[in-house]
Design an enzyme around this catalytic site. Sequence first.
Site, mmCIF file in Angstrom:
data_model
loop_
_atom_site.group_PDB
_atom_site.id
_atom_site.type_symbol
_atom_site.label_atom_id
_atom_site.label_comp_id
_atom_site.label_asym_id
_atom_site.label_seq_id
_atom_site.Cartn_x
_atom_site.Cartn_y
_atom_site.Cartn_z
ATOM 1 N N CYS A 115 29.283 37.040 50.350
ATOM 2 C CA CYS A 115 29.649 35.621 50.558
ATOM 3 C C CYS A 115 29.671 35.238 52.033
ATOM 4 C CB CYS A 115 30.999 35.322 49.909
ATOM 5 S SG CYS A 115 30.950 35.565 48.130
ATOM 6 N N HIS A 265 33.380 28.695 52.610
ATOM 7 C CA HIS A 265 32.742 29.294 51.444
ATOM 8 C C HIS A 265 33.438 28.770 50.188
ATOM 9 C CE1 HIS A 265 30.824 32.016 48.821
ATOM 10 N NE2 HIS A 265 31.966 32.585 48.457
ATOM 11 N N ASN A 295 30.537 29.648 42.619
ATOM 12 C CA ASN A 295 30.333 30.447 43.831
ATOM 13 C C ASN A 295 28.887 30.951 43.840
ATOM 14 O OD1 ASN A 295 30.330 32.359 45.855
ATOM 15 N ND2 ASN A 295 32.171 33.427 45.171
HETATM 16 N N1 COA Z 1 39.358 32.504 30.906
HETATM 17 C C1 COA Z 1 40.590 32.600 30.364
HETATM 18 N N2 COA Z 1 41.495 33.519 30.737
HETATM 19 C C2 COA Z 1 41.136 34.372 31.709
HETATM 20 C C3 COA Z 1 39.870 34.331 32.322
HETATM 21 C C4 COA Z 1 38.963 33.349 31.879
HETATM 22 N N3 COA Z 1 37.734 33.220 32.400
HETATM 23 N N4 COA Z 1 39.811 35.302 33.240
HETATM 24 C C5 COA Z 1 40.981 35.945 33.235
HETATM 25 N N5 COA Z 1 41.784 35.385 32.302
HETATM 26 C C6 COA Z 1 43.157 35.746 31.955
HETATM 27 C C7 COA Z 1 43.518 37.135 32.386
HETATM 28 O O1 COA Z 1 43.129 38.065 31.386
HETATM 29 C C8 COA Z 1 45.015 37.047 32.546
HETATM 30 O O2 COA Z 1 45.599 37.139 31.257
HETATM 31 P P1 COA Z 1 47.041 37.910 31.076
HETATM 32 O O3 COA Z 1 48.004 37.129 31.923
HETATM 33 O O4 COA Z 1 47.274 37.789 29.619
HETATM 34 O O5 COA Z 1 46.802 39.293 31.571
HETATM 35 C C9 COA Z 1 45.235 35.625 33.016
HETATM 36 O O6 COA Z 1 44.049 34.904 32.677
HETATM 37 C C10 COA Z 1 45.482 35.510 34.516
HETATM 38 O O7 COA Z 1 44.492 36.219 35.166
HETATM 39 P P2 COA Z 1 44.557 36.433 36.718
HETATM 40 O O8 COA Z 1 43.428 37.323 37.153
HETATM 41 O O9 COA Z 1 45.949 36.803 37.105
HETATM 42 O O10 COA Z 1 44.289 34.942 37.248
HETATM 43 P P3 COA Z 1 44.367 34.408 38.704
HETATM 44 O O11 COA Z 1 45.306 33.278 38.745
HETATM 45 O O12 COA Z 1 44.533 35.506 39.728
HETATM 46 O O13 COA Z 1 42.908 33.805 38.921
HETATM 47 C C11 COA Z 1 40.778 34.252 39.936
HETATM 48 C C12 COA Z 1 41.769 34.633 38.842
HETATM 49 C C13 COA Z 1 39.586 35.184 39.848
HETATM 50 C C14 COA Z 1 40.327 32.837 39.692
HETATM 51 C C15 COA Z 1 41.451 34.375 41.330
HETATM 52 O O14 COA Z 1 42.153 35.562 41.418
HETATM 53 C C16 COA Z 1 40.487 34.262 42.468
HETATM 54 O O15 COA Z 1 39.898 33.241 42.703
HETATM 55 N N6 COA Z 1 40.366 35.329 43.276
HETATM 56 C C17 COA Z 1 39.568 35.295 44.498
HETATM 57 C C18 COA Z 1 38.107 35.114 44.287
HETATM 58 C C19 COA Z 1 37.417 35.167 45.621
HETATM 59 O O16 COA Z 1 37.942 34.777 46.630
HETATM 60 N N7 COA Z 1 36.232 35.655 45.715
HETATM 61 C C20 COA Z 1 35.665 35.682 47.073
HETATM 62 C C21 COA Z 1 34.596 36.465 47.261
HETATM 63 S S1 COA Z 1 33.351 36.323 46.045
#
Ligand code: COA
Length: 338
Positions: A115, A265, A295
């Site tokens: 990224c 980004h 993304n």
């Molecule tokens: N749809 C529905 N539920 C989903 C899901 C989806 N696509 N993906 C994950 N879940 C669920 C998980 O299983 C989890 O369930 P649980 O609570 O029963 O275990 C719940 O949603 C929460 O998941 P979590 O991973 O804690 O969510 P989050 O609030 O951390 O958000 C991201 C996830 C990926 C959106 C977030 O962490 C993020 O944006 N991270 C950074 C990404 C980034 O910066 N990338 C940069 C470089 S590429």
Amino acid sequence: MELRSVIRSVAHYVPERRVSNEDLSKIMDTSDAWITERTGIKERRFVESSEVSTADLGERAARLALEKAGWSSEDLDLIVFATLSPDYYFPGVGVMMQQRLGCRPIPALDIRAQCSGLVYGLSCVDGYVKSRQAQKILLVCAEVQSPVLDLTTRGRDMAVLFGDGAGALTIEAARVGTSDPTQRGIIDSFLGSDGSGADVLCMKTPGTAVPGFISQDDIAQARVHPYMDGKVVFKNAVTRLIETATTLMTRNGVKPEQLDLVIPHQANLRINEMVRTQLGLPPERVFNNIQRYGNTTAATIPICMSEAVEQGILREGALVLTIAFGAGFTWGGNLIRW
Ligand code: COA
């Protein structure tokens, strides 16, 4: 007099196939509400068929950028291509641009900074310009990520985030007076990396660290898809993006209110909102389009630049800050007089 890297044109190309959150919710257990609330994404673009590759998207964007600059491909003396989704394991995609665009036998190199591809790419280009090794440069950033996503409930945490697309810039070495602060070009770049983050955002298979390079078991166990520990990446992204912005502003004597546009980004709208409020910037001075593309990794910032120019938000003379964070970890930014 000094040499400055001036951006002469920017263009983008995205596949026509739109994939909405509703479309994804039909093939995996997810919902528009979850994706929108956690990321800001409403839709993304996927290539129409498995016959469309990263070089195909990159070539489309590159031709548009050359046309906008009024350059012929024979004018170029360097190609830099940033991607995490190359056509082949080797050779890189840069050489494919050399052949497809009909360039002279000029150097062509690939950048693997995920990224952070655009910010690393601009810093690299600036180095070639300042060391007088290149004058007219094509920087292409393109990704076809949809074929490696696990488009099932098992892979939903990653699958909903990413899209395909391409952006390209033409950059020219220009001789400028040293004292004029309004001179166009790249003013400064700041880059960083921390390899201790390699395991929390990666795609390891196929790879030389994997026994047998790739096995039937890897495919059966779905180890051939990207993996991310989202929470760890999120926290690191916020910290490093703010660090990058403050470092570039401090060492160039720039205050947040002097920035005409910040182009972050696009990994998560919540990340960008946290960074924006920490930097004390109003919403209209931070460009976001994650809602429409998700993304697109290295292609993200050039697509934003191209749209900002098209929308009249980014004009000649504007003071622009790019900031990016990605797998590696890698991060960085560029301060540019557009
Ligand atoms: N749809 C529905 N539920 C989903 C899901 C989806 N696509 N993906 C994950 N879940 C669920 C998980 O299983 C989890 O369930 P649980 O609570 O029963 O275990 C719940 O949603 C929460 O998941 P979590 O991973 O804690 O969510 P989050 O609030 O951390 O958000 C991201 C996830 C990926 C959106 C977030 O962490 C993020 O944006 N991270 C950074 C990404 C980034 O910066 N990338 C940069 C470089 S590429």
